[in-house]
Write an enzyme that holds these catalytic residues in place. Structure first.
Site, PDB file in Angstrom:
ATOM      1  N   ASN A 158       0.839  -1.341  -0.054  1.00 51.03           N
ATOM      2  CA  ASN A 158      -0.116   0.016   0.018  1.00 51.03           C
ATOM      3  C   ASN A 158       0.754   1.316   0.065  1.00 51.03           C
ATOM      4  OD1 ASN A 158       0.346  -0.761   2.813  1.00 51.03           O
ATOM      5  ND2 ASN A 158      -1.099   0.648   3.542  1.00 51.03           N
ATOM      6  N   GLY A 234       2.862  -5.284   7.313  1.00 53.12           N
ATOM      7  CA  GLY A 234       2.089  -5.755   6.570  1.00 53.12           C
ATOM      8  C   GLY A 234       0.627  -6.299   7.536  1.00 53.12           C
ATOM      9  N   GLY A 235       0.022  -7.477   7.132  1.00 52.32           N
ATOM     10  CA  GLY A 235      -1.164  -7.820   7.935  1.00 52.32           C
ATOM     11  C   GLY A 235      -0.980  -8.643   9.034  1.00 52.32           C
ATOM     12  N   GLY A 239       2.113 -11.331  10.087  1.00 50.43           N
ATOM     13  CA  GLY A 239       2.730 -10.992  11.105  1.00 50.43           C
ATOM     14  C   GLY A 239       3.021 -11.875  12.173  1.00 50.43           C
ATOM     15  N   GLU A 254       4.820  -4.045  12.128  1.00 49.42           N
ATOM     16  CA  GLU A 254       4.086  -2.797  11.979  1.00 49.42           C
ATOM     17  C   GLU A 254       2.601  -3.404  11.056  1.00 49.42           C
ATOM     18  OE1 GLU A 254       4.456   0.393  12.768  1.00 49.42           O
ATOM     19  OE2 GLU A 254       6.324  -0.073  13.485  1.00 49.42           O
ATOM     20  N   CYS A 288      -2.910   1.797   6.496  1.00 49.36           N
ATOM     21  CA  CYS A 288      -3.432   1.145   7.983  1.00 49.36           C
ATOM     22  C   CYS A 288      -3.758   2.064   8.936  1.00 49.36           C
ATOM     23  CB  CYS A 288      -1.601   0.686   8.631  1.00 49.36           C
ATOM     24  SG  CYS A 288      -0.540   2.021   8.279  1.00 49.36           S
TER      25      CYS A 288
HETATM   26  P1  NAP Z   1       0.596  -9.128   3.586  1.00 43.95           P
HETATM   27  O1  NAP Z   1      -0.419  -9.830   2.566  1.00 43.95           O
HETATM   28  O2  NAP Z   1       0.746  -9.577   5.140  1.00 43.95           O
HETATM   29  O3  NAP Z   1       1.979  -9.108   2.925  1.00 43.95           O
HETATM   30  C1  NAP Z   1       3.032  -8.263   3.426  1.00 43.95           C
HETATM   31  C2  NAP Z   1       4.317  -8.744   2.912  1.00 43.95           C
HETATM   32  O4  NAP Z   1       4.608 -10.026   3.770  1.00 43.95           O
HETATM   33  C3  NAP Z   1       4.459  -9.018   1.323  1.00 43.95           C
HETATM   34  O5  NAP Z   1       5.803  -8.553   1.016  1.00 43.95           O
HETATM   35  C4  NAP Z   1       4.161 -10.465   1.484  1.00 43.95           C
HETATM   36  O6  NAP Z   1       4.731 -11.069   0.139  1.00 43.95           O
HETATM   37  C5  NAP Z   1       5.029 -10.935   2.450  1.00 43.95           C
HETATM   38  N1  NAP Z   1       4.538 -12.302   2.958  1.00 43.95           N
HETATM   39  C6  NAP Z   1       3.533 -12.961   2.606  1.00 43.95           C
HETATM   40  N2  NAP Z   1       3.452 -14.202   3.244  1.00 43.95           N
HETATM   41  C7  NAP Z   1       4.662 -14.318   3.778  1.00 43.95           C
HETATM   42  C8  NAP Z   1       5.401 -15.578   4.721  1.00 43.95           C
HETATM   43  N3  NAP Z   1       4.915 -16.503   4.766  1.00 43.95           N
HETATM   44  N4  NAP Z   1       6.670 -14.965   5.149  1.00 43.95           N
HETATM   45  C9  NAP Z   1       7.161 -13.786   4.932  1.00 43.95           C
HETATM   46  N5  NAP Z   1       6.541 -12.951   4.343  1.00 43.95           N
HETATM   47  C10 NAP Z   1       5.514 -13.032   3.663  1.00 43.95           C
HETATM   48  O7  NAP Z   1       0.016  -7.604   3.548  1.00 43.95           O
HETATM   49  P2  NAP Z   1      -0.523  -6.557   2.211  1.00 43.95           P
HETATM   50  O8  NAP Z   1      -1.673  -7.157   1.990  1.00 43.95           O
HETATM   51  O9  NAP Z   1       0.778  -6.484   1.516  1.00 43.95           O
HETATM   52  O10 NAP Z   1      -0.564  -5.269   3.187  1.00 43.95           O
HETATM   53  C11 NAP Z   1      -1.656  -4.875   3.847  1.00 43.95           C
HETATM   54  C12 NAP Z   1      -1.671  -4.884   5.228  1.00 43.95           C
HETATM   55  O11 NAP Z   1      -0.354  -4.232   5.943  1.00 43.95           O
HETATM   56  C13 NAP Z   1      -2.716  -4.397   6.131  1.00 43.95           C
HETATM   57  O12 NAP Z   1      -2.984  -5.044   6.943  1.00 43.95           O
HETATM   58  C14 NAP Z   1      -2.194  -3.121   6.464  1.00 43.95           C
HETATM   59  O13 NAP Z   1      -2.927  -2.452   7.644  1.00 43.95           O
HETATM   60  C15 NAP Z   1      -0.817  -3.189   6.947  1.00 43.95           C
HETATM   61  N6  NAP Z   1       0.159  -2.189   6.912  1.00 43.95           N
HETATM   62  C16 NAP Z   1       0.495  -1.670   8.226  1.00 43.95           C
HETATM   63  C17 NAP Z   1       1.239  -0.562   8.110  1.00 43.95           C
HETATM   64  C18 NAP Z   1       1.809  -0.167   9.402  1.00 43.95           C
HETATM   65  O14 NAP Z   1       2.737   0.731   9.445  1.00 43.95           O
HETATM   66  N7  NAP Z   1       1.378  -0.576  10.547  1.00 43.95           N
HETATM   67  C19 NAP Z   1       1.586   0.130   7.134  1.00 43.95           C
HETATM   68  C20 NAP Z   1       1.077  -0.159   5.965  1.00 43.95           C
HETATM   69  C21 NAP Z   1       0.340  -1.539   5.749  1.00 43.95           C
HETATM   70  P3  NAP Z   1       3.613 -11.290  -1.064  1.00 43.95           P
HETATM   71  O15 NAP Z   1       3.231 -10.170  -1.570  1.00 43.95           O
HETATM   72  O16 NAP Z   1       4.796 -12.128  -1.965  1.00 43.95           O
HETATM   73  O17 NAP Z   1       2.674 -12.413  -0.668  1.00 43.95           O
END
Ligand code: NAP
Length: 480
Positions: A158, A234-235, A239, A254, A288
């Protein structure tokens, strides 16, 4: 052994070399599904090789004098500044931000890198008064902070540029090597940032950007003993799974949220509506910090609701590259369908739809719901889309109780002119940040940023990430 097979498309950066792979992943524009390019689909062997390269990178980074780190970070910031439009177009092509939002993110990235350059000179220790303990009068010493080695940064789709900069900037400032694994859907902005560092003269092997599926190479990065910290954004589900596997290393998490905002009857309603609407629908709600739940004191509810809905209906949904557009597509049609289903579930259970509720492919119109029953998914999970829930509350205590009644706690907002009410909210809301007279959607890059409960662990914001990326080493001299 690294294969150098020729394929068209972008390359990834491993140990100072831009490499291709015959296995690739497509990068799509979510707006119309066109294929922008391909990137290499890194294998487990690639991940292991990258870690080996980073071991050498860590030794190089730790020896880099602070003035060189500052110079490189500032030069990388200059590069992003000078190519701001290219960065913005990349963010807006691979992601779902509008071009205006993408330009904003590119500017924030420049800031993040400049703050990193400034913080590099402030990685201080302290002298230790050993003589506080009887018998230790003849001892002097201090502690300083040393880099931990290799950081693995795993980032979401995002904010594909600035959230990468929030990990790379502090890692370089503090003398570490870093491996970035960007989101599969948005790898191009991270690769461009790597170009900026290459142009800035960062020694080879200090930074690698490895493109590949998290499901395939994530475990290798997360569990490898040479990786001393996993910095994840990420999600919640991903996490938690990383936290379980990481073992004895630092983790920074995060994660997501479904942020609340409280609006009391003495608030400036016009200001509250303005900030809550932009906080709910900015970046198509894929933020987020985005406003998901608004608790409004009874006597202000009708006025707030009317103005909120009117303002929402002014938002223009459309081509993200058009400067007049407020809301672009979701990151994928699949996400838009998920949001549509969550909204439908709420309506089926008795919620009232006040605006939006419409999907066109990957586009979902800004949506306002009220009377959402607490047993709906949308009432307690993170929607991560352009949907906001309005609730009426009797008084502040009820608003605080409902705000806290979820498994998230990133940021919150309260609109009031009453200082006692503001302080009660500051004291009792379980979150990492409270914005008084603003929505939850407020951040500058130099402030501590992170959440509690399911929203995460640790804080970013350069100075705070540097604390995590360094360890104190105590030095003691025994005197005659
Ligand atoms: P996501 O699906 O959790 O993916 C985040 C990252 O994790 C991607 O690079 C993904 O790779 C990787 N990943 C997936 N499975 C993994 C595994 N088993 N081991 C290690 N890495 C893995 O999150 P998203 O959909 O991209 O982002 C949205 C989420 O991020 C929302 O929940 C949002 O609130 C949160 N977020 C939080 C913040 C904050 O600062 N608090 C900021 C921005 C976003 P792939 O893409 O290859 O699957």
């Amino acid at each position: 052994m690294i294969l150098m097979t020729k394929v068209t498309g972008k390359k990834m950066l491993i140990g100072g070399k831009w490499v291709e792979r015959d296995k690739t992943m497509d990068v799509f524009d979510p707006q119309d599904g066109t294929r922008i390019t391909t990137v290499p689909r890194a294998s487990v062997e690639d991940a292991l090789y990258t870690i080996e390269q980073a071991k050498e990178g860590a030794a190089i980074a730790a020896k880099m004098p602070v003035h060189e780190r500052i110079d490189i970070l500032n030069k990388a910031a200059d590069y992003v500044q000078n190519h701001r439009e290219k960065f913005a177009q990349t963010i807006a092509s691979e992601g779902s931000k509008t071009i205006n939002e993408a330009r904003g993110e590119a500017s924030r990235c420049v800031q993040t890198l400049r703050i990193s350059a400034e913080e590099a000179r402030r990685i201080n220790g302290e002298t230790i008064p050993f003589d506080q303990m009887q018998g230790h009068e003849k001892r002097v010493g201090y502690y300083y902070r040393f880099p931990i080695g290799i950081v693995a940064a795993i980032t979401p789709f995002n904010d594909p540029l600035n959230l990468v900069a929030h990990k790379v900037g502090p890692a370089i400032a503090s003398g570490n090597a870093i491996i970035v694994k960007p989101a599969t859907m948005t790898p191009l902005s991270a690769l461009l940032l790597a170009e900026a560092f290459e142009e800035a003269g960062l020694p080879d092997k200090v930074l690698s950007v490895i493109t590949g599926s998290g499901g395939e190479i994530g475990d290798t990065l997360v569990t490898h003993p040479a990786i001393r910290m996993v910095s994840f954004t990420g999600g919640l589900e991903t996490g938690e799974s990383i936290a379980r596997k990481a073992g004895l290393k630092k983790i920074s998490m995060e994660l997501g949220s479904n942020s609340p905002v409280i609006v009391l009857e003495d608030a400036d309603l016009e200001e509250a509506v303005e900030s809550c609407v932009s906080g709910a629908f900015g970046a198509v709600g894929q933020n987020c910090l985005g406003v998901q739940r608004v608790y409004i004191e009874e006597s202000a509810y009708e006025q707030f609701k009317e103005n909120f809905v009117a303002k929402t209906k002014q938002y223009k949904v459309g081509d993200k590259k058009d400067e007049a557009t407020d809301i672009g597509p979701l990151i994928s049609e699949k996400e838009a369908i998920r949001i549509e289903e969550w909204v439908q579930e709420a309506i089926d259970k008795g919620a009232e739809l006040l605006a939006g509720g419409k999907r066109d492919g990957a586009f979902y119109h800004p949506t306002v719901l009220t009377n959402v029953p607490s047993n709906c998914q949308i009432a307690h999970e993170e929607i991560f889309g352009p949907v906001v829930l309005l609730y009426t509350v009797k008084e502040l205590e009820e608003a605080i109780e409902l705000s806290n009644d979820v498994n998230y706690g990133l940021q919150a907002g309260i609109f009031t002119k009453n200082i006692d009410h503001a302080f009660a909210a500051i004291q009792h809301l379980d979150v990492g940040g409270i914005m008084v007279n603003d929505s939850s959607d407020y951040r500058i890059d130099g402030m501590p940023f992170g959440g509690v409960k399911g929203s995460g662990l640790g804080r970013e914001g350069i100075k705070f990430a540097i604390q995590d990326m360094t360890e104190p080493k105590v030095v003691q001299f025994k005197l005659k």
